[in-house]
Write a protein that holds these residues in place. Structure first.
Motif, PDB file in Angstrom:
ATOM      1  N   PHE A 185       0.853  -1.189   0.000  1.00 56.31           N
ATOM      2  CA  PHE A 185       0.000   0.000   0.000  1.00 56.31           C
ATOM      3  C   PHE A 185       0.891   1.241   0.000  1.00 56.31           C
ATOM      4  CE2 PHE A 185      -2.248   3.118   2.749  1.00 56.31           C
ATOM      5  CZ  PHE A 185      -3.481   3.194   2.136  1.00 56.31           C
ATOM      6  N   TYR A 186       0.588   2.195  -0.881  1.00 52.47           N
ATOM      7  CA  TYR A 186       1.433   3.384  -1.029  1.00 52.47           C
ATOM      8  C   TYR A 186       0.780   4.629  -0.418  1.00 52.47           C
ATOM      9  CZ  TYR A 186       3.412   0.410  -4.717  1.00 52.47           C
ATOM     10  OH  TYR A 186       3.963  -0.629  -5.421  1.00 52.47           O
ATOM     11  N   LYS A 187       1.605   5.403   0.290  1.00 54.20           N
ATOM     12  CA  LYS A 187       1.200   6.721   0.770  1.00 54.20           C
ATOM     13  C   LYS A 187       2.438   7.622   0.760  1.00 54.20           C
ATOM     14  CE  LYS A 187      -1.690   7.338   4.169  1.00 54.20           C
ATOM     15  NZ  LYS A 187      -2.361   7.362   5.492  1.00 54.20           N
ATOM     16  N   PHE A 188       2.213   8.941   0.704  1.00 60.87           N
ATOM     17  CA  PHE A 188       3.337   9.834   0.970  1.00 60.87           C
ATOM     18  C   PHE A 188       3.688   9.728   2.451  1.00 60.87           C
ATOM     19  CE2 PHE A 188       2.059  12.360  -2.893  1.00 60.87           C
ATOM     20  CZ  PHE A 188       3.264  12.198  -3.559  1.00 60.87           C
ATOM     21  N   ARG A 189       4.963   9.655   2.740  1.00 61.50           N
ATOM     22  CA  ARG A 189       5.392   9.513   4.138  1.00 61.50           C
ATOM     23  C   ARG A 189       5.041  10.768   4.933  1.00 61.50           C
ATOM     24  NH1 ARG A 189       9.862  11.039   6.850  1.00 61.50           N
ATOM     25  NH2 ARG A 189      10.960  11.609   4.922  1.00 61.50           N
ATOM     26  N   SER A 190       4.306  10.580   6.013  1.00 66.16           N
ATOM     27  CA  SER A 190       3.897  11.700   6.862  1.00 66.16           C
ATOM     28  C   SER A 190       4.490  11.597   8.266  1.00 66.16           C
ATOM     29  CB  SER A 190       2.363  11.750   6.959  1.00 66.16           C
ATOM     30  OG  SER A 190       1.857  10.553   7.518  1.00 66.16           O
ATOM     31  N   GLN A 220      -1.976   6.227  -3.886  1.00 66.37           N
ATOM     32  CA  GLN A 220      -2.835   5.055  -4.013  1.00 66.37           C
ATOM     33  C   GLN A 220      -3.466   4.945  -5.398  1.00 66.37           C
ATOM     34  OE1 GLN A 220      -5.432   5.053  -0.443  1.00 66.37           O
ATOM     35  NE2 GLN A 220      -3.636   5.959   0.532  1.00 66.37           N
ATOM     36  N   PHE A 221      -3.397   6.010  -6.197  1.00 69.33           N
ATOM     37  CA  PHE A 221      -3.829   5.896  -7.588  1.00 69.33           C
ATOM     38  C   PHE A 221      -3.026   4.812  -8.300  1.00 69.33           C
ATOM     39  CE2 PHE A 221      -5.478  10.409  -7.288  1.00 69.33           C
ATOM     40  CZ  PHE A 221      -6.808  10.067  -7.533  1.00 69.33           C
ATOM     41  N   PHE A 222      -1.776   4.626  -7.903  1.00 71.78           N
ATOM     42  CA  PHE A 222      -0.949   3.581  -8.503  1.00 71.78           C
ATOM     43  C   PHE A 222      -1.416   2.196  -8.042  1.00 71.78           C
ATOM     44  CE2 PHE A 222       1.740   7.346  -8.749  1.00 71.78           C
ATOM     45  CZ  PHE A 222       2.180   7.290 -10.060  1.00 71.78           C
ATOM     46  N   ASN A 223      -1.890   2.081  -6.795  1.00 67.86           N
ATOM     47  CA  ASN A 223      -2.489   0.823  -6.340  1.00 67.86           C
ATOM     48  C   ASN A 223      -3.724   0.479  -7.158  1.00 67.86           C
ATOM     49  OD1 ASN A 223      -1.491   1.805  -3.146  1.00 67.86           O
ATOM     50  ND2 ASN A 223      -0.937  -0.197  -3.942  1.00 67.86           N
ATOM     51  N   VAL A 224      -4.511   1.505  -7.479  1.00 64.58           N
ATOM     52  CA  VAL A 224      -5.718   1.297  -8.285  1.00 64.58           C
ATOM     53  C   VAL A 224      -5.336   0.861  -9.691  1.00 64.58           C
ATOM     54  CG1 VAL A 224      -7.768   2.398  -9.278  1.00 64.58           C
ATOM     55  CG2 VAL A 224      -7.070   2.945  -6.937  1.00 64.58           C
ATOM     56  N   LEU A 225      -4.350   1.528 -10.274  1.00 62.84           N
ATOM     57  CA  LEU A 225      -3.914   1.197 -11.624  1.00 62.84           C
ATOM     58  C   LEU A 225      -3.396  -0.237 -11.699  1.00 62.84           C
ATOM     59  CD1 LEU A 225      -3.636   2.471 -14.426  1.00 62.84           C
ATOM     60  CD2 LEU A 225      -1.324   3.189 -13.795  1.00 62.84           C
ATOM     61  N   LYS A 226      -2.743  -0.696 -10.637  1.00 64.13           N
ATOM     62  CA  LYS A 226      -2.226  -2.068 -10.591  1.00 64.13           C
ATOM     63  C   LYS A 226      -3.320  -3.102 -10.346  1.00 64.13           C
ATOM     64  CE  LYS A 226       1.479  -2.742  -8.101  1.00 64.13           C
ATOM     65  NZ  LYS A 226       2.378  -2.646  -6.923  1.00 64.13           N
ATOM     66  N   GLY A 227      -4.515  -2.660  -9.976  1.00 61.97           N
ATOM     67  CA  GLY A 227      -5.617  -3.582  -9.736  1.00 61.97           C
ATOM     68  C   GLY A 227      -5.722  -4.077  -8.308  1.00 61.97           C
ATOM     69  N   VAL A 279     -13.291   3.392  -5.351  1.00 62.14           N
ATOM     70  CA  VAL A 279     -14.289   3.386  -4.282  1.00 62.14           C
ATOM     71  C   VAL A 279     -14.387   1.985  -3.690  1.00 62.14           C
ATOM     72  CG1 VAL A 279     -16.688   3.862  -3.657  1.00 62.14           C
ATOM     73  CG2 VAL A 279     -15.592   5.193  -5.476  1.00 62.14           C
ATOM     74  N   GLY A 280     -14.385   1.907  -2.375  1.00 58.35           N
ATOM     75  CA  GLY A 280     -14.501   0.618  -1.689  1.00 58.35           C
ATOM     76  C   GLY A 280     -14.160   0.773  -0.223  1.00 58.35           C
ATOM     77  N   PRO A 281     -14.235  -0.291   0.558  1.00 54.79           N
ATOM     78  CA  PRO A 281     -13.839  -0.240   1.971  1.00 54.79           C
ATOM     79  C   PRO A 281     -12.350   0.053   2.107  1.00 54.79           C
ATOM     80  CG  PRO A 281     -15.104  -2.225   1.476  1.00 54.79           C
ATOM     81  CD  PRO A 281     -14.739  -1.608   0.164  1.00 54.79           C
ATOM     82  N   ARG A 282     -11.947   0.599   3.237  1.00 53.63           N
ATOM     83  CA  ARG A 282     -10.531   0.881   3.454  1.00 53.63           C
ATOM     84  C   ARG A 282      -9.774  -0.413   3.772  1.00 53.63           C
ATOM     85  NH1 ARG A 282      -7.805   4.393   1.386  1.00 53.63           N
ATOM     86  NH2 ARG A 282      -6.384   4.730   3.123  1.00 53.63           N
ATOM     87  N   PRO A 283      -8.546  -0.558   3.255  1.00 53.26           N
ATOM     88  CA  PRO A 283      -7.764  -1.780   3.522  1.00 53.26           C
ATOM     89  C   PRO A 283      -7.094  -1.722   4.893  1.00 53.26           C
ATOM     90  CG  PRO A 283      -6.521  -0.306   2.089  1.00 53.26           C
ATOM     91  CD  PRO A 283      -7.851   0.353   2.324  1.00 53.26           C
TER      92      PRO A 283
END
Length: 376
Positions: free
Chosen positions: A220-225, A285-292, A297-301
């Protein structure tokens, strides 16, 4: 935990019926195989969820090497019913499989009952598979951080009855939407990456293992905060109390205006606080979506250690549908909603999703992000 054994139940062809298994299969499919057993399974699963009890299953499946012979499945069913308890539920799953539901029975109890169906015949006729819900699921989470695909033998829910065409359209929207999001928001992502890199040591992208549909782990990808190498114990404890429903501990607001999210997390950087409040940290997370791996839209992982704390009914939010960047919970509840209600929103989405509903949620998400509602 899945366990397979073999046993022999002898049967003979009834008078007047040929020794053709294919002929019998037609009769079996038309007469005996209906939705009764599957409906009973779903009802028992819901009951187990409400009562927090354990439900187990035994599946008796005709061995492949015996498929060329005539087997009277009615005789088999009759023998099985004599060997199980009166509270157990027995029926046909398909033309070569009989299922036995074992309410209030854990895996050990299921194995004991399965043993009663097994004899010492050297030429096995049926394979017996035992599986328990939810103990095998939780055991799998605790040991591997994921849910093994074999912890339950077949699907328990019928809420996702969308046609393949609707699912294909949803995937198409995900691909187009993620590409559009990446292209349009690339300047924002580049500026964010530069800000993170120049203000704190560590990688720009934070990678984390989350659980997707059917509990399958993905990166799962996020910008590091946050600052790197910080202990996650504070989050583990908060998640534990959140799922337990200990409102006195988890409410970061007040009784009239509750806030169910960590406000003063010492691990968060200054840039991290801004990108969290504006939801910019979610853009990778757009890249997670692109990868399938995810949907728009959906529940949070969840994290594996979150899912370990789930009650049985909570698992529906990760077993049935791909996780999403946004969802019904994010636009209708977010940080103002306690844990059980947030799960109910996810389940409501799973039960009634449509492409139109996805579009409405996406439009509402824009408003929620722009107003920073429920963000911290």
């Amino acid at each position: 935990m899945k366990k397979s054994e073999h046993f022999q139940i002898k049967s003979v062809a009834p008078p007047g019926m040929t020794d053709s298994l294919s002929h019998y299969r037609v009769n079996c499919d038309e007469i005996f195989y209906d939705s009764f057993f599957i409906e009973q399974l779903r009802l028992e699963k819901l009951r187990a969820q409400r009562s927090k009890s354990t439900l187990s299953i035994i599946l008796l499946t005709l061995d492949k090497e015996r498929e060329g012979e005539f087997i009277n499945m009615l005789d088999v069913l009759s023998v099985v019913r004599k060997k199980i308890r009166v509270t157990d539920i027995c029926g046909f799953v398909n033309h070569k499989t009989i299922g036995i539901l074992l309410p209030d029975t854990n895996e050990e109890g299921a194995k004991e009952i399965c043993a009663k169906l097994i004899n010492g015949d050297e030429t096995p006729q049926f394979s017996a598979t035992t599986s328990s819900y939810p103990d095998a699921i939780f055991e799998s989470l605790a040991k591997t951080g994921s849910i093994r695909p074999d912890v339950f033998p077949f699907a328990l829910e019928s809420s996702i009855d969308a046609s393949w065409f609707k699912l294909l359209l949803k995937r198409g929207v995900d691909i187009v939407g993620s590409i559009f999001g990446i292209v349009i928001l690339m300047p924002v992502m580049l500026i964010t990456a530069l800000a993170i890199k120049t203000t704190s040591p560590g990688p720009v992208i934070f990678k984390q293992i989350r659980l997707g549909r059917q509990g399958i782990p993905f990166t799962f990808y996020k910008f590091r905060s946050m600052h790197v190498n910080r202990d996650d114990q504070i989050h583990r404890e908060y998640v534990r109390d959140l799922i337990k429903g200990d409102r006195a501990k988890i409410n970061q607001g007040d009784a009239e205006d509750p806030f169910y999210k960590l406000k003063d997390d010492p691990r968060i950087t200054k840039v991290g606080r801004f990108i969290r409040k504006t939801s910019i940290d979610e853009l990778p997370q757009f890249f997670n979506v692109l990868k399938g791996e995810m949907s728009l839209v959906g529940p949070r992982p969840p994290l594996a250690y979150e899912a370990e704390k789930y009650q049985a009914w909570h698992l529906r939010r990760i077993l049935e549908m791909k996780p999403g960047i946004t969802g019904l919970w994010q636009v209708e509840g977010r940080s103002k909603t306690d844990w059980d209600d947030s799960v109910r929103l996810d389940i409501r989405y799973i039960q009634s999703w449509s492409l139109l509903m996805d579009l409405k949620i996406l439009l509402k998400t824009v408003n929620v992000v722009l107003t920073c509602r429920g963000a911290v």
